[in-house]
Design an enzyme around this catalytic site. Structure first.
Site, PDB file in Angstrom:
ATOM      1  N   ASP A 122     -33.569  22.472  -4.871  1.00  8.34           N
ATOM      2  CA  ASP A 122     -32.740  23.678  -4.810  1.00  8.34           C
ATOM      3  C   ASP A 122     -31.733  23.632  -5.947  1.00  8.34           C
ATOM      4  O   ASP A 122     -31.316  22.546  -6.378  1.00  8.34           O
ATOM      5  CB  ASP A 122     -32.009  23.764  -3.470  1.00  8.34           C
ATOM      6  CG  ASP A 122     -32.928  24.149  -2.321  1.00  8.34           C
ATOM      7  OD1 ASP A 122     -33.956  24.806  -2.569  1.00  8.34           O
ATOM      8  OD2 ASP A 122     -32.606  23.802  -1.169  1.00  8.34           O
ATOM      9  N   ASP A 140     -37.310  30.358  -2.404  1.00  8.03           N
ATOM     10  CA  ASP A 140     -36.560  30.899  -1.264  1.00  8.03           C
ATOM     11  C   ASP A 140     -36.252  32.380  -1.469  1.00  8.03           C
ATOM     12  O   ASP A 140     -36.310  33.175  -0.525  1.00  8.03           O
ATOM     13  CB  ASP A 140     -35.241  30.140  -1.081  1.00  8.03           C
ATOM     14  CG  ASP A 140     -35.430  28.670  -0.767  1.00  8.03           C
ATOM     15  OD1 ASP A 140     -36.467  28.303  -0.185  1.00  8.03           O
ATOM     16  OD2 ASP A 140     -34.531  27.881  -1.117  1.00  8.03           O
TER      17      ASP A 140
END
Length: 166
Positions: A122, A140
């Site tokens: 991330d 995402d």
């Protein structure tokens, strides 16, 4: 009355979209791994920073204590379910088909990370001086925007159905 085929109701365009999205996701994650410091914010603009971290769970680090293979199986089940929905959705529902393609691309992007590294990379952080949102990635974003496209499609379909009844 026959259904009008939309771009993402056909297998080849949806496969190409998913492939391009997957390659973009993995290329960005490669660059993040190569050039971003670990868990150190790199400001981009006010309220947006790049921040490399690892997510051992699913969205918002939920299930981070679960066995990795359980999460892999869960992601594969989600992809299979979305493919099933895609096949059953009428061909004229553009936003639904686009949403399914985005969700599949995002799920596969995070699945590749999980299989290669045991975690998901991330790197996008929205924040203020007193608050910060969960760190996330392009995959995402695909999943979130894809879900939004499906909701939009349902709202448009409801409006269309109501106008046909009048």
């Amino acid at each position: 009355m026959s259904e009008r085929n939309t771009l993402f109701s056909r297998p080849l365009p949806i496969a190409l979209f998913i492939l391009v999205a997957l390659v973009a996701d993995q290329a960005i994650k490669y660059l993040v791994e190569a050039f971003l410091p670990f868990q150190e914010a790199v400001p981009v603009v006010p309220m947006l920073a790049l921040y490399r971290t690892y997510n051992y769970g699913v969205a918002f680090s939920m299930l981070s204590g679960m066995e990795g293979w359980f999460i892999v199986g869960m992601r594969l089940a989600v992809v299979a379910f979305v493919l099933w929905l895609w096949r059953r959705t009428p061909k004229d529902r553009f936003f639904a088909h686009l949403g399914y393609a985005m969700i599949i691309a995002g799920a596969l992007g995070n699945l590749v990370d999980r299989l290669l590294f045991g975690y998901v990379i991330d790197y996008i952080l929205f924040h203020t001086a007193t608050w910060s949102f969960a760190v996330f990635n392009l995959a995402d974003s695909f999943i979130t925007v894809g879900a939004g496209a499906i909701i939009l499609d349902e709202l448009l379909q409801t409006k269309k159905t109501r106008s046909l009844k009048l």
